[in-house]
Write a protein that holds these residues in place. Structure first.
Motif, PDB file in Angstrom:
ATOM      1  N   GLY A   1       4.675  -6.022   8.659  1.00  0.00           N
ATOM      2  CA  GLY A   1       3.909  -5.810   9.883  1.00  0.00           C
ATOM      3  C   GLY A   1       2.553  -5.164   9.655  1.00  0.00           C
ATOM      4  N   ARG A   2       2.208  -4.936   8.407  1.00  0.00           N
ATOM      5  CA  ARG A   2       0.892  -4.400   8.035  1.00  0.00           C
ATOM      6  C   ARG A   2       0.672  -4.712   6.553  1.00  0.00           C
ATOM      7  N   PRO A   3      -0.579  -4.666   6.102  1.00  0.00           N
ATOM      8  CA  PRO A   3      -0.828  -4.947   4.689  1.00  0.00           C
ATOM      9  C   PRO A   3      -0.186  -3.878   3.800  1.00  0.00           C
ATOM     10  N   LEU A   4       0.315  -4.297   2.650  1.00  0.00           N
ATOM     11  CA  LEU A   4       0.977  -3.366   1.732  1.00  0.00           C
ATOM     12  C   LEU A   4       0.276  -3.315   0.384  1.00  0.00           C
ATOM     13  N   GLY A   5       0.242  -2.134  -0.207  1.00  0.00           N
ATOM     14  CA  GLY A   5      -0.222  -1.969  -1.583  1.00  0.00           C
ATOM     15  C   GLY A   5       0.944  -2.226  -2.528  1.00  0.00           C
ATOM     16  N   PRO A   6       0.649  -2.439  -3.821  1.00  0.00           N
ATOM     17  CA  PRO A   6       1.708  -2.730  -4.796  1.00  0.00           C
ATOM     18  C   PRO A   6       2.838  -1.687  -4.806  1.00  0.00           C
ATOM     19  N   GLN A   7       2.471  -0.405  -4.713  1.00  0.00           N
ATOM     20  CA  GLN A   7       3.517   0.638  -4.733  1.00  0.00           C
ATOM     21  C   GLN A   7       4.401   0.575  -3.482  1.00  0.00           C
ATOM     22  N   GLU A   8       3.793   0.218  -2.343  1.00  0.00           N
ATOM     23  CA  GLU A   8       4.570   0.080  -1.107  1.00  0.00           C
ATOM     24  C   GLU A   8       5.518  -1.110  -1.191  1.00  0.00           C
ATOM     25  N   VAL A   9       5.010  -2.221  -1.756  1.00  0.00           N
ATOM     26  CA  VAL A   9       5.856  -3.397  -1.950  1.00  0.00           C
ATOM     27  C   VAL A   9       7.042  -3.019  -2.833  1.00  0.00           C
ATOM     28  N   LEU A  10       6.750  -2.289  -3.918  1.00  0.00           N
ATOM     29  CA  LEU A  10       7.792  -1.881  -4.858  1.00  0.00           C
ATOM     30  C   LEU A  10       8.878  -1.062  -4.153  1.00  0.00           C
ATOM     31  N   LYS A  11       8.459  -0.037  -3.429  1.00  0.00           N
ATOM     32  CA  LYS A  11       9.415   0.858  -2.757  1.00  0.00           C
ATOM     33  C   LYS A  11      10.303   0.107  -1.764  1.00  0.00           C
ATOM     34  N   LEU A  12       9.689  -0.731  -0.946  1.00  0.00           N
ATOM     35  CA  LEU A  12      10.446  -1.464   0.066  1.00  0.00           C
ATOM     36  C   LEU A  12      11.367  -2.506  -0.574  1.00  0.00           C
ATOM     37  N   ALA A  13      10.848  -3.215  -1.575  1.00  0.00           N
ATOM     38  CA  ALA A  13      11.644  -4.265  -2.221  1.00  0.00           C
ATOM     39  C   ALA A  13      12.797  -3.665  -3.023  1.00  0.00           C
ATOM     40  N   GLN A  14      12.608  -2.450  -3.513  1.00  0.00           N
ATOM     41  CA  GLN A  14      13.680  -1.790  -4.278  1.00  0.00           C
ATOM     42  C   GLN A  14      14.900  -1.464  -3.427  1.00  0.00           C
ATOM     43  N   GLN A  15      14.724  -1.459  -2.100  1.00  0.00           N
ATOM     44  CA  GLN A  15      15.891  -1.258  -1.235  1.00  0.00           C
ATOM     45  C   GLN A  15      16.878  -2.412  -1.402  1.00  0.00           C
ATOM     46  N   ARG A  16      16.363  -3.585  -1.762  1.00  0.00           N
ATOM     47  CA  ARG A  16      17.239  -4.732  -1.978  1.00  0.00           C
ATOM     48  C   ARG A  16      17.456  -5.037  -3.455  1.00  0.00           C
ATOM     49  N   LEU A  17      16.469  -4.655  -4.277  1.00  0.00           N
ATOM     50  CA  LEU A  17      16.553  -4.893  -5.725  1.00  0.00           C
ATOM     51  C   LEU A  17      16.198  -3.600  -6.453  1.00  0.00           C
ATOM     52  N   PRO A  18      17.161  -2.702  -6.608  1.00  0.00           N
ATOM     53  CA  PRO A  18      16.881  -1.369  -7.167  1.00  0.00           C
ATOM     54  C   PRO A  18      16.242  -1.399  -8.551  1.00  0.00           C
ATOM     55  N   ASN A  19      16.480  -2.449  -9.321  1.00  0.00           N
ATOM     56  CA  ASN A  19      15.941  -2.486 -10.687  1.00  0.00           C
ATOM     57  C   ASN A  19      14.562  -3.121 -10.785  1.00  0.00           C
ATOM     58  N   LEU A  20      14.000  -3.476  -9.653  1.00  0.00           N
ATOM     59  CA  LEU A  20      12.681  -4.103  -9.656  1.00  0.00           C
ATOM     60  C   LEU A  20      11.644  -3.161 -10.254  1.00  0.00           C
ATOM     61  N   GLY A  21      10.735  -3.700 -11.070  1.00  0.00           N
ATOM     62  CA  GLY A  21       9.688  -2.887 -11.702  1.00  0.00           C
ATOM     63  C   GLY A  21       8.315  -3.258 -11.163  1.00  0.00           C
ATOM     64  N   ILE A  22       7.363  -2.347 -11.369  1.00  0.00           N
ATOM     65  CA  ILE A  22       6.009  -2.543 -10.839  1.00  0.00           C
ATOM     66  C   ILE A  22       5.323  -3.740 -11.510  1.00  0.00           C
ATOM     67  N   ALA A  23       5.629  -4.024 -12.778  1.00  0.00           N
ATOM     68  CA  ALA A  23       4.994  -5.156 -13.469  1.00  0.00           C
ATOM     69  C   ALA A  23       5.353  -6.471 -12.780  1.00  0.00           C
ATOM     70  N   THR A  24       6.602  -6.569 -12.339  1.00  0.00           N
ATOM     71  CA  THR A  24       7.043  -7.778 -11.624  1.00  0.00           C
ATOM     72  C   THR A  24       6.332  -7.895 -10.283  1.00  0.00           C
ATOM     73  N   VAL A  25       6.148  -6.755  -9.617  1.00  0.00           N
ATOM     74  CA  VAL A  25       5.434  -6.769  -8.335  1.00  0.00           C
ATOM     75  C   VAL A  25       4.014  -7.290  -8.540  1.00  0.00           C
ATOM     76  N   TYR A  26       3.304  -6.762  -9.532  1.00  0.00           N
ATOM     77  CA  TYR A  26       1.934  -7.207  -9.800  1.00  0.00           C
ATOM     78  C   TYR A  26       1.891  -8.693 -10.145  1.00  0.00           C
ATOM     79  N   ARG A  27       2.820  -9.120 -10.982  1.00  0.00           N
ATOM     80  CA  ARG A  27       2.842 -10.527 -11.415  1.00  0.00           C
ATOM     81  C   ARG A  27       3.102 -11.447 -10.221  1.00  0.00           C
ATOM     82  N   THR A  28       4.010 -11.014  -9.352  1.00  0.00           N
ATOM     83  CA  THR A  28       4.363 -11.841  -8.197  1.00  0.00           C
ATOM     84  C   THR A  28       3.230 -11.879  -7.175  1.00  0.00           C
ATOM     85  N   LEU A  29       2.586 -10.736  -6.951  1.00  0.00           N
ATOM     86  CA  LEU A  29       1.437 -10.707  -6.033  1.00  0.00           C
ATOM     87  C   LEU A  29       0.342 -11.647  -6.536  1.00  0.00           C
ATOM     88  N   LYS A  30       0.123 -11.646  -7.839  1.00  0.00           N
ATOM     89  CA  LYS A  30      -0.897 -12.518  -8.427  1.00  0.00           C
ATOM     90  C   LYS A  30      -0.546 -13.995  -8.185  1.00  0.00           C
TER      91      LYS A  30
END
Ligand SMILES: [Zn+2]
Ligand SMILES: [Zn+2]
Length: 128
Positions: A19-48
């Protein structure tokens, strides 16, 4: 589902539902609720990858972390909180902005960003 596909899907849904734009760290925190092992490198790669596919666009305000939002949203603007660095959507649009250009110039696009303090920081930000 393949791990990488699953990660992509969770990150996509996180951006869609925010419902609003997210920064990489925000994406990481929210997505980790469903995928606890998710890492920031994957977030950056996926955003790209989403950027390259033009599924998302970057929201940049000088002095703030770049944020990402869906590419197909209708015209709107942003408010950035200088305390928490979060970005919010603003649906109002200044009237008469096209008339600001000198005679002879044709305005095709405009960007407006509001900067200040969000309600959360106003209410709980006494500390700093
Ligand atoms: Zn704030
Ligand atoms: Zn506008």
């Amino acid at each position: 589902m393949e791990r990488r596909t699953k990660q992509r899907e969770v990150i996509w849904r996180t951006i869609q539902q925010a419902g609003r734009p997210l920064g990489p760290q925000e994406v990481l925190k929210l997505a980790q609720q469903r995928l606890p092992n998710l890492g920031i490198a994957t977030v950056y790669r996926t955003l790209k990858a989403f950027l390259e596919d033009r599924r998302i666009v970057v929201v940049e305000v000088p002095g703030h972390t770049p944020k990402y939002e869906l590419a197909d949203l209708k015209h709107h603007h942003h408010f950035v909180c200088r305390k928490c660095d979060r970005t919010f959507d603003v649906n109002d649009c200044p009237r008469g902005i096209k008339n600001m250009a000198p005679p002879g110039f044709v305005v095709e696009e405009h960007y407006v960003a509001l900067k200040g303090i969000c309600p959360d920081c106003r209410n709980h930000g006494a500390g700093d």
